[in-house]
Design a protein around this motif. Structure first.
Motif, PDB file in Angstrom:
ATOM      1  N   VAL A  42       0.866  -1.177   0.000  1.00  0.00           N
ATOM      2  CA  VAL A  42       0.000   0.000   0.000  1.00  0.00           C
ATOM      3  C   VAL A  42       0.903   1.227   0.000  1.00  0.00           C
ATOM      4  O   VAL A  42       1.661   1.441   0.939  1.00  0.00           O
ATOM      5  CB  VAL A  42      -0.940   0.009   1.225  1.00  0.00           C
ATOM      6  N   GLY A  43       0.849   2.008  -1.056  1.00  0.00           N
ATOM      7  CA  GLY A  43       1.687   3.187  -1.201  1.00  0.00           C
ATOM      8  C   GLY A  43       2.370   3.167  -2.550  1.00  0.00           C
ATOM      9  O   GLY A  43       1.942   2.480  -3.473  1.00  0.00           O
ATOM     10  N   ASN A  44       3.450   3.922  -2.647  1.00  0.00           N
ATOM     11  CA  ASN A  44       4.220   3.928  -3.885  1.00  0.00           C
ATOM     12  C   ASN A  44       5.583   3.307  -3.631  1.00  0.00           C
ATOM     13  O   ASN A  44       5.828   2.766  -2.560  1.00  0.00           O
ATOM     14  CB  ASN A  44       4.322   5.352  -4.459  1.00  0.00           C
ATOM     15  N   THR A 100       8.363   4.627  -2.997  1.00  0.00           N
ATOM     16  CA  THR A 100       9.217   5.292  -2.006  1.00  0.00           C
ATOM     17  C   THR A 100       8.599   5.306  -0.609  1.00  0.00           C
ATOM     18  O   THR A 100       9.301   5.194   0.380  1.00  0.00           O
ATOM     19  CB  THR A 100       9.518   6.746  -2.431  1.00  0.00           C
ATOM     20  N   VAL A 101       7.264   5.429  -0.525  1.00  0.00           N
ATOM     21  CA  VAL A 101       6.594   5.487   0.770  1.00  0.00           C
ATOM     22  C   VAL A 101       5.448   4.483   0.761  1.00  0.00           C
ATOM     23  O   VAL A 101       4.651   4.440  -0.173  1.00  0.00           O
ATOM     24  CB  VAL A 101       6.038   6.904   1.048  1.00  0.00           C
ATOM     25  N   GLY A 102       5.364   3.683   1.795  1.00  0.00           N
ATOM     26  CA  GLY A 102       4.275   2.724   1.914  1.00  0.00           C
ATOM     27  C   GLY A 102       4.649   1.592   2.841  1.00  0.00           C
ATOM     28  O   GLY A 102       5.701   1.597   3.491  1.00  0.00           O
ATOM     29  N   SER A 103       3.775   0.611   2.889  1.00  0.00           N
ATOM     30  CA  SER A 103       4.022  -0.574   3.711  1.00  0.00           C
ATOM     31  C   SER A 103       3.131  -1.710   3.210  1.00  0.00           C
ATOM     32  O   SER A 103       2.107  -1.480   2.582  1.00  0.00           O
ATOM     33  CB  SER A 103       3.729  -0.285   5.186  1.00  0.00           C
ATOM     34  N   PRO A 104       3.521  -2.956   3.516  1.00  0.00           N
ATOM     35  CA  PRO A 104       2.673  -4.074   3.113  1.00  0.00           C
ATOM     36  C   PRO A 104       1.457  -4.186   4.033  1.00  0.00           C
ATOM     37  O   PRO A 104       1.499  -3.791   5.201  1.00  0.00           O
ATOM     38  CB  PRO A 104       3.589  -5.287   3.261  1.00  0.00           C
ATOM     39  N   LYS A 105       0.382  -4.694   3.482  1.00  0.00           N
ATOM     40  CA  LYS A 105      -0.854  -4.891   4.246  1.00  0.00           C
ATOM     41  C   LYS A 105      -1.286  -6.349   4.066  1.00  0.00           C
ATOM     42  O   LYS A 105      -1.448  -6.818   2.942  1.00  0.00           O
ATOM     43  CB  LYS A 105      -1.935  -3.956   3.728  1.00  0.00           C
TER      44      LYS A 105
END
Length: 170
Positions: free
Chosen positions: A149-151, A153-158
Motif C-alpha cells: 500500500v503506497g508507492n 518510495t513510501v508505503g508498507s505491506p498490508k
C-alpha cells in the motif's frame, strides 16, 4: 515295476500340506501388511486433522530508494508437531526451488504453541496481490496474501488474508 498307489498318495498328500502351509503364511503376511497400512493411514489422517498453522504478525524491511522489500511472517503452530524441513513453498503461483526467495527459520520440529519465522525476500513494491502457500507434510497448507500500500518510495505491506486448509479429509 510301477509306482505304487500309496507312494503317489503320500507325495500328493505331502504336497497338499506344504501348499496349505504356504497359503496360510502368505495370507497371514498379507493381513499384517494391510493392518499396518491401515494403521499408518489412520495416523496420517489424525495428524492432518489435528494440524493447524496461523500467520499472526508480520514485519517488513526495506531500503530507501530500492523498490523491493522483505516481509517476515510469524507462523504459529496451533496443532500437532510438524517438521518444517519437509515443507514446500509456492510464491505467487510458482514452486520455490531457489534459495533467496523464501527463507525459513532453521528448526527440525515445530512443537504446538511454537512460532517460526518465514521471510519472503525481494518482493516488488507494486500494486499486485502477492501470495505465499506453505505446504506441510500433512497435506495441509497455510495461504497468506498481502499487498503493498503506497508507492515505491513510501508505503508498507498490508496483510489481506491468512487461511488454513486441508484437502485431506476422510
Amino acid at each position: 515295476m510301477g509306482f505304487s498307489v500309496s507312494a503317489a498318495f503320500a507325495i500328493l498328500f505331502t504336497a497338499t500340506l506344504l501348499s496349505i502351509g504356504m497359503l496360510y503364511v502368505t495370507t497371514e503376511n498379507v493381513y499384517e501388511h494391510v493392518k499396518e497400512a491401515t494403521s499408518d493411514y489412520n495416523n496420517a489422517l489424525l495428524k492432518a486433522k489435528t494440524s493447524f498453522l496461523e500467520a499472526d504478525l508480520y514485519n517488513y524491511s526495506t531500503i530507501p530508494g530500492i523498490s523491493l522489500y522483505n516481509i517476515t511472517f510469524n507462523v504459529t503452530n496451533k496443532g500437532t508437531t510438524l517438521s518444517p524441513k519437509e515443507w514446500s513453498f509456492i510464491y505467487n503461483g510458482s514452486l520455490v526451488t531457489a534459495t533467496g526467495v523464501v527463507d525459513i527459520e532453521n528448526k527440525p520440529y515445530l512443537l504446538p504453541g511454537e512460532v517460526i519465522l518465514v521471510t519472503v525476500q525481494n518482493v516488488p513494491k507494486d500494486t499486485l496481490v502477492h501470495s505465499l502457500i506453505i505446504n506441510t507434510e500433512t497435506g495441509c497448507s497455510l495461504k497468506i496474501k498481502w499487498e503493498w500500500v503506497g508507492n515505491t518510495t513510501v508505503g508498507s505491506p498490508k496483510l489481506l488474508i491468512s487461511a488454513w486448509y486441508c484437502s485431506v479429509e476422510g
